[in-house]
Enzyme design. Structure first.
Site, mmCIF file in Angstrom:
data_model
loop_
_atom_site.group_PDB
_atom_site.id
_atom_site.type_symbol
_atom_site.label_atom_id
_atom_site.label_comp_id
_atom_site.label_asym_id
_atom_site.label_seq_id
_atom_site.Cartn_x
_atom_site.Cartn_y
_atom_site.Cartn_z
ATOM 1 N N PHE A 81 0.842 -1.191 0.000
ATOM 2 C CA PHE A 81 0.000 0.000 0.000
ATOM 3 C C PHE A 81 0.879 1.243 0.000
ATOM 4 O O PHE A 81 1.840 1.339 0.763
ATOM 5 C CB PHE A 81 -0.888 -0.021 1.243
ATOM 6 C CG PHE A 81 -1.878 1.100 1.337
ATOM 7 C CD1 PHE A 81 -3.056 1.055 0.617
ATOM 8 C CD2 PHE A 81 -1.637 2.186 2.156
ATOM 9 C CE1 PHE A 81 -3.986 2.083 0.708
ATOM 10 C CE2 PHE A 81 -2.552 3.220 2.259
ATOM 11 C CZ PHE A 81 -3.726 3.162 1.526
ATOM 12 N N ASN A 110 -2.982 1.485 10.548
ATOM 13 C CA ASN A 110 -3.798 1.829 9.385
ATOM 14 C C ASN A 110 -4.190 0.508 8.733
ATOM 15 O O ASN A 110 -3.570 0.068 7.772
ATOM 16 C CB ASN A 110 -3.028 2.710 8.407
ATOM 17 C CG ASN A 110 -3.846 3.055 7.177
ATOM 18 O OD1 ASN A 110 -5.067 2.920 7.174
ATOM 19 N ND2 ASN A 110 -3.192 3.483 6.108
ATOM 20 N N PRO A 111 -5.202 -0.161 9.280
ATOM 21 C CA PRO A 111 -5.564 -1.485 8.782
ATOM 22 C C PRO A 111 -6.400 -1.387 7.516
ATOM 23 O O PRO A 111 -6.919 -0.312 7.181
ATOM 24 C CB PRO A 111 -6.404 -2.045 9.932
ATOM 25 C CG PRO A 111 -7.103 -0.830 10.459
ATOM 26 C CD PRO A 111 -6.100 0.297 10.347
#
Length: 315
Positions: free
Chosen positions: A102, A203-204
């Site tokens: 990500f 920040n899942p």
């Protein structure tokens, strides 16, 4: 590089053409992206490159304009700028990123700011767990900016953990010694630290299963495992992070967890008032609700009254 091209020629004309191409493709910041691509091709610091554009003192070497056109075409196909450049800038860090991890976003820098505020009083040392670490952005930034922090960064996905490892190796030696990386499931990882952690930050993945991110760069290039939080509302993974925080944090320890702006109430609802106090939503710089913050209480006996939970966003 050769010198002496006239103002307005060479780089400037090609950057203008790249800007027009990116604008027509719907890129949100075509001028800035075209400049970043050109500066990367030129291989000199951005300040020097900007000055050279103004004076016309830097002529492109053979093949450089062709290379810029090639990169601009990739960006016009909505390949993330960070993938093309191979790096993402996050607070004071430059992180390696690419397919399989990500790309850290500016709004997550505010998560780091909230985390640093939570541990600021702990000048003698703070134990930090960064769960769903991805590139390592959050945990590494905390370690970089708070020398009293000892950080454990956990990432489950194999490909993402390769980027965690690469960025950990690139930290300066002092910061690297204070960061431990671990491949593992955030729900069960770091058991030896149970009850000793001052801050859990995450920040899942939290995107609901039916939601498609608006930005093509996200929808087509960020790994699904880093986006979709599972469950009907996308909060299954965040719920697992909250459960992990409950066992990891010492009484008075803090959880800071990012979520989607539409999930503020539901995210607060994950924090049981019997185990959490001072639960609140914090906005990002644009005013959107983007993270839940709570402080871990000692386990309360039946019938005890927890501190009042804050149900409105901080102003």
């Amino acid at each position: 590089m050769t010198h002496g091209s006239p103002p307005g020629g060479g780089w400037r004309a090609e950057i203008d053409a790249a800007t027009a191409l990116l604008a027509s493709a719907g890129v949100a910041s075509p001028g800035a992206d075209a400049l970043a691509l050109a500066q990367a091709v030129a291989g000199i610091p951005l300040g020097r490159f900007r000055a050279a554009l103004i004076t016309g003192s830097l002529a492109p070497a053979p093949g450089e304009l062709d290379r810029l056109r090639e990169l601009a075409e990739r960006r016009a196909r909505r390949e993330p700028l960070q993938h093309i450049l191979g790096v993402a800038h996050f607070r004071a860090l430059t992180l390696a990123v690419g397919p399989g991890v990500f790309v850290p976003r500016p709004e997550t820098e505010i998560v780091v700011a909230a985390a640093l505020e939570a541990i600021a009083p702990l000048t003698d040392g703070a134990v930090v767990a960064d769960l769903c670490a991805g590139s390592g952005a959050i945990g590494f930034a905390i370690a970089d900016e708070f020398p009293a922090a000892r950080v454990w960064s956990v990432e489950l996905d194999r490909r993402a953990f390769e980027w965690t490892t690469r960025n950990h190796a690139a930290l300066d030696e002092g910061t690297m010694r204070r960061v431990t990386i671990q491949r593992g499931d955030a729900r069960t990882a770091l058991a030896p630290l149970n009850g000793t952690v001052d801050l859990v930050v995450s920040n899942p993945p939290y995107v609901p299963p039916g939601a498609i991110p608006r930005d093509e760069e996200v929808a087509k290039h960020d790994p699904a495992v880093a986006l979709y939080g599972l469950g009907p509302d996308g909060l299954a993974v965040p719920a697992g992070i909250v459960a992990a925080a409950e066992r990891l944090l010492k009484p008075g320890g803090t959880l800071v967890m990012e979520h989607a702006e539409v999930q503020a109430e539901a995210a607060r609802g994950l924090l049981d008032p019997a185990r959490w106090t001072a639960v609140r939503t914090r906005p990002d710089l644009t005013g959107r609700s983007r993270m839940v913050i709570g402080r871990r209480t000692a386990n309360l006996s039946p019938g005890a009254s927890p501190d009042e939970t804050i149900e409105e966003s901080e102003k």
